[in-house]
Design a protein around this motif. Structure first.
Motif, PDB file in Angstrom:
ATOM      1  N   GLY A 110       7.962   4.763   3.292  1.00  0.00           N
ATOM      2  CA  GLY A 110       6.587   5.275   3.365  1.00  0.00           C
ATOM      3  C   GLY A 110       5.511   4.259   3.088  1.00  0.00           C
ATOM      4  O   GLY A 110       4.327   4.496   3.369  1.00  0.00           O
ATOM      5  N   ARG A 111       5.888   3.094   2.529  1.00  0.00           N
ATOM      6  CA  ARG A 111       4.903   2.066   2.196  1.00  0.00           C
ATOM      7  C   ARG A 111       4.432   1.303   3.426  1.00  0.00           C
ATOM      8  O   ARG A 111       5.045   1.335   4.488  1.00  0.00           O
ATOM      9  CB  ARG A 111       5.497   1.028   1.242  1.00  0.00           C
ATOM     10  N   VAL A 112       3.327   0.563   3.230  1.00  0.00           N
ATOM     11  CA  VAL A 112       2.906  -0.491   4.148  1.00  0.00           C
ATOM     12  C   VAL A 112       2.936  -1.787   3.361  1.00  0.00           C
ATOM     13  O   VAL A 112       2.385  -1.859   2.257  1.00  0.00           O
ATOM     14  CB  VAL A 112       1.485  -0.231   4.702  1.00  0.00           C
ATOM     15  N   VAL A 113       3.589  -2.801   3.898  1.00  0.00           N
ATOM     16  CA  VAL A 113       3.661  -4.104   3.236  1.00  0.00           C
ATOM     17  C   VAL A 113       3.049  -5.143   4.169  1.00  0.00           C
ATOM     18  O   VAL A 113       3.537  -5.357   5.281  1.00  0.00           O
ATOM     19  CB  VAL A 113       5.113  -4.488   2.885  1.00  0.00           C
ATOM     20  N   LEU A 114       1.975  -5.771   3.714  1.00  0.00           N
ATOM     21  CA  LEU A 114       1.267  -6.783   4.494  1.00  0.00           C
ATOM     22  C   LEU A 114       1.536  -8.147   3.883  1.00  0.00           C
ATOM     23  O   LEU A 114       1.140  -8.415   2.757  1.00  0.00           O
ATOM     24  CB  LEU A 114      -0.239  -6.495   4.493  1.00  0.00           C
ATOM     25  N   GLY A 115       2.215  -9.014   4.622  1.00  0.00           N
ATOM     26  CA  GLY A 115       2.582 -10.314   4.080  1.00  0.00           C
ATOM     27  C   GLY A 115       2.174 -11.464   4.970  1.00  0.00           C
ATOM     28  O   GLY A 115       2.919 -12.434   5.109  1.00  0.00           O
ATOM     29  N   ILE A 116       1.011 -11.336   5.621  1.00  0.00           N
ATOM     30  CA  ILE A 116       0.542 -12.394   6.525  1.00  0.00           C
ATOM     31  C   ILE A 116      -0.876 -12.795   6.166  1.00  0.00           C
ATOM     32  O   ILE A 116      -1.553 -12.135   5.383  1.00  0.00           O
ATOM     33  CB  ILE A 116       0.584 -11.920   7.998  1.00  0.00           C
ATOM     34  N   SER A 117      -1.319 -13.906   6.727  1.00  0.00           N
ATOM     35  CA  SER A 117      -2.676 -14.397   6.480  1.00  0.00           C
ATOM     36  C   SER A 117      -3.642 -13.769   7.483  1.00  0.00           C
ATOM     37  O   SER A 117      -3.311 -13.588   8.657  1.00  0.00           O
ATOM     38  CB  SER A 117      -2.724 -15.921   6.610  1.00  0.00           C
ATOM     39  N   TYR A 118      -4.831 -13.439   7.013  1.00  0.00           N
ATOM     40  CA  TYR A 118      -5.846 -12.825   7.862  1.00  0.00           C
ATOM     41  C   TYR A 118      -7.125 -13.651   7.818  1.00  0.00           C
ATOM     42  O   TYR A 118      -7.435 -14.305   6.831  1.00  0.00           O
ATOM     43  CB  TYR A 118      -6.151 -11.391   7.391  1.00  0.00           C
ATOM     44  N   TYR A 123      -7.890   7.839   1.743  1.00  0.00           N
ATOM     45  CA  TYR A 123      -7.255   6.534   1.577  1.00  0.00           C
ATOM     46  C   TYR A 123      -6.215   6.306   2.673  1.00  0.00           C
ATOM     47  O   TYR A 123      -6.144   5.229   3.276  1.00  0.00           O
ATOM     48  CB  TYR A 123      -6.606   6.448   0.195  1.00  0.00           C
ATOM     49  N   ASN A 124      -5.414   7.333   2.935  1.00  0.00           N
ATOM     50  CA  ASN A 124      -4.378   7.221   3.970  1.00  0.00           C
ATOM     51  C   ASN A 124      -4.992   6.937   5.338  1.00  0.00           C
ATOM     52  O   ASN A 124      -4.494   6.104   6.102  1.00  0.00           O
ATOM     53  CB  ASN A 124      -3.543   8.499   4.032  1.00  0.00           C
ATOM     54  N   ALA A 125      -6.087   7.637   5.653  1.00  0.00           N
ATOM     55  CA  ALA A 125      -6.785   7.399   6.920  1.00  0.00           C
ATOM     56  C   ALA A 125      -7.315   5.976   6.969  1.00  0.00           C
ATOM     57  O   ALA A 125      -7.312   5.329   8.023  1.00  0.00           O
ATOM     58  CB  ALA A 125      -7.920   8.407   7.101  1.00  0.00           C
ATOM     59  N   GLY A 126      -7.753   5.461   5.807  1.00  0.00           N
ATOM     60  CA  GLY A 126      -8.241   4.082   5.752  1.00  0.00           C
ATOM     61  C   GLY A 126      -7.146   3.078   6.063  1.00  0.00           C
ATOM     62  O   GLY A 126      -7.370   2.107   6.794  1.00  0.00           O
ATOM     63  N   VAL A 127      -5.953   3.325   5.546  1.00  0.00           N
ATOM     64  CA  VAL A 127      -4.827   2.425   5.815  1.00  0.00           C
ATOM     65  C   VAL A 127      -4.456   2.478   7.298  1.00  0.00           C
ATOM     66  O   VAL A 127      -4.232   1.437   7.929  1.00  0.00           O
ATOM     67  CB  VAL A 127      -3.612   2.776   4.938  1.00  0.00           C
ATOM     68  N   ILE A 128      -4.400   3.676   7.868  1.00  0.00           N
ATOM     69  CA  ILE A 128      -4.086   3.808   9.294  1.00  0.00           C
ATOM     70  C   ILE A 128      -5.177   3.149  10.138  1.00  0.00           C
ATOM     71  O   ILE A 128      -4.887   2.495  11.152  1.00  0.00           O
ATOM     72  CB  ILE A 128      -3.923   5.294   9.686  1.00  0.00           C
ATOM     73  N   GLY A 129      -6.427   3.279   9.701  1.00  0.00           N
ATOM     74  CA  GLY A 129      -7.521   2.603  10.397  1.00  0.00           C
ATOM     75  C   GLY A 129      -7.382   1.094  10.342  1.00  0.00           C
ATOM     76  O   GLY A 129      -7.605   0.392  11.336  1.00  0.00           O
ATOM     77  N   PHE A 130      -6.983   0.564   9.183  1.00  0.00           N
ATOM     78  CA  PHE A 130      -6.801  -0.885   9.051  1.00  0.00           C
ATOM     79  C   PHE A 130      -5.638  -1.371   9.909  1.00  0.00           C
ATOM     80  O   PHE A 130      -5.708  -2.433  10.532  1.00  0.00           O
ATOM     81  CB  PHE A 130      -6.561  -1.259   7.586  1.00  0.00           C
ATOM     82  N   LEU A 169       0.851  -1.183   0.000  1.00  0.00           N
ATOM     83  CA  LEU A 169       0.000   0.000   0.000  1.00  0.00           C
ATOM     84  C   LEU A 169       0.890   1.237   0.000  1.00  0.00           C
ATOM     85  O   LEU A 169       1.839   1.333   0.776  1.00  0.00           O
ATOM     86  CB  LEU A 169      -0.910  -0.004   1.233  1.00  0.00           C
ATOM     87  N   TYR A 170       0.557   2.186  -0.882  1.00  0.00           N
ATOM     88  CA  TYR A 170       1.332   3.413  -1.011  1.00  0.00           C
ATOM     89  C   TYR A 170       0.475   4.616  -0.606  1.00  0.00           C
ATOM     90  O   TYR A 170      -0.723   4.630  -0.864  1.00  0.00           O
ATOM     91  CB  TYR A 170       1.809   3.600  -2.457  1.00  0.00           C
ATOM     92  N   PRO A 171       1.082   5.645  -0.001  1.00  0.00           N
ATOM     93  CA  PRO A 171       0.304   6.824   0.393  1.00  0.00           C
ATOM     94  C   PRO A 171      -0.402   7.464  -0.797  1.00  0.00           C
ATOM     95  O   PRO A 171       0.158   7.545  -1.894  1.00  0.00           O
ATOM     96  CB  PRO A 171       1.362   7.764   0.980  1.00  0.00           C
TER      97      PRO A 171
END
Length: 363
Positions: free
Chosen positions: A37-45, A11-18, A4-6
């Motif tokens: 600045g990115r967010v990298v999610l590499g796990i199972s949910y 959208y940014n608030a949504g990422v911080i909320g997640f 996820l990129y800013p």
């Protein structure tokens, strides 16, 4: 893996909320925040667990739950949404895959191209926040391009529905001039790492010092960030930190929801994020001194230091009533009152550090 990129503030608030949801689930958010600045999610949910936490955080903020809802409610923040519809968006986010059939659309938020069938196009409507958008049936010309047909891709749909979690409610704040109420803040920046910590500190400081103004709270948050994190802000980053303010304003006796934006002055961000200046301000611990920095009244710091130093050279018996009154009104911290020479020396040092920083940088 999801990257996820800013983007824009919503959208940014949504990422911080997640990320807040993931933190509630027990994840270490530092593992997802990257220095670029990115967010990298590499796990199972797990879809059900994410919904459960999302719904509880929503209930904490608005007082109502989407859990078990089979019929949509238009009055809710996310209008006409049910538990099933929200879970479908979570599933799309977790198992994001692109189709090879349909028409190509570009997501308004992340600019990703996605093939989608016409009947599956999910436009920007009040389903993503009833104060930010209207119904596509009743207000077709409300938003961009004179239509409510702005496309949201399957990866962004749930992210946008997390933005409310990131909003910081200011319960005790009101502006007498326009009687603002139901105020919320979000600190927007070009980096998710910076946003995560700034909003975190704003929330924590507000809970401790709710009577302070939002400007003071943001200033204290920058100091907190400088002391706790080894983040060196570049000029471009410092110039692009803004405050998003959502509030309700009465006009003609009718409540109206509004959103305002203001950027934090580059000079202020640069000064308060300096570790030496931040440490000294924290050690001084006087709100009036912070206000002088916030207002760029640096010469006042110098003049105050000189005046206090002159008084400090006198014994308590030699001081006039006017001088004692000045000390009591100006200095709130008892430790500073008992050590006036040390306090004045700190003010001299603070002024020198600020002057050095200002001269070194071209603002």
């Amino acid at each position: 893996m999801i990257e996820l990129y800013p983007g824009n503030w919503l959208y940014n608030a949504g990422v911080i909320g997640f990320l807040t949801i993931l933190e509630e689930m027990g994840y270490d958010i530092n593992n997802f925040l990257k220095d670029d600045g990115r967010v990298v999610l590499g796990i199972s949910y797990r879809e059900d667990e994410i919904f459960k936490v999302w719904d509880q955080l929503t209930k904490n903020k608005f007082g109502y739950s989407y859990s078990g809802k089979k019929g949509g409610t238009q009055q809710y923040y996310y209008a006409n949404q049910t538990e099933d519809s929200i879970k479908k968006r979570i599933e799309k986010f977790i198992n994001h895959s692109t189709s090879t059939k349909g028409v190509e659309r570009v997501c308004f938020f992340c600019y990703t191209k996605e093939m989608v069938k016409k009947q599956d196009i999910d436009p920007w409507t009040q389903a993503y926040g009833n104060i930010l958008a209207g119904s596509d049936k009743t207000f077709g010309n409300l938003y961009w391009n004179n239509s409510a047909k702005d496309f949201i891709c399957s990866k962004c749909q749930f992210i946008i529905m997390c933005h409310h979690i990131a909003l910081i409610e200011l319960k005790n704040f009101s502006e007498k001039s326009n009687q603002k109420s139901n105020s919320y803040l979000f600190i927007n920046a070009p980096s998710f790492k910076l946003m995560w910590y700034l909003n975190k500190y704003v929330r924590e400081i507000y809970e401790k010092k709710g009577k302070s103004s939002p400007r003071q709270i943001i200033g204290m948050s920058l100091i907190e960030m400088a002391l706790k994190l080894n983040i060196q802000l570049g000029k471009w980053t410092a110039m692009n930190i803004e405050v998003v303010s959502k509030y309700t304003e009465k006009k003609d006796r009718k409540p109206m929801d509004k959103i305002d934006f203001f950027s934090l002055p580059y000079e202020l961000v640069f000064l308060l994020s300096d570790r030496k200046i931040a440490a000294l301000l924290s050690e001084i611990g006087e709100q009036s001194i912070l206000n002088m920095v916030l207002n760029s009244d640096y010469t006042k710091i110098l003049k105050l230091a000189e005046k206090i130093f002159k008084i400090a050279l006198k014994s308590k018996n030699e001081r006039s009533d006017k001088e004692n009154e000045f000390i009591n009104e100006t200095i709130k911290n008892e430790k500073n009152k008992e050590n006036l020479i040390s306090f004045s020396e700190k003010l001299f040092k603070l002024y020198a550090l600020i002057e050095e920083k200002v001269k070194k940088e071209v603002f």
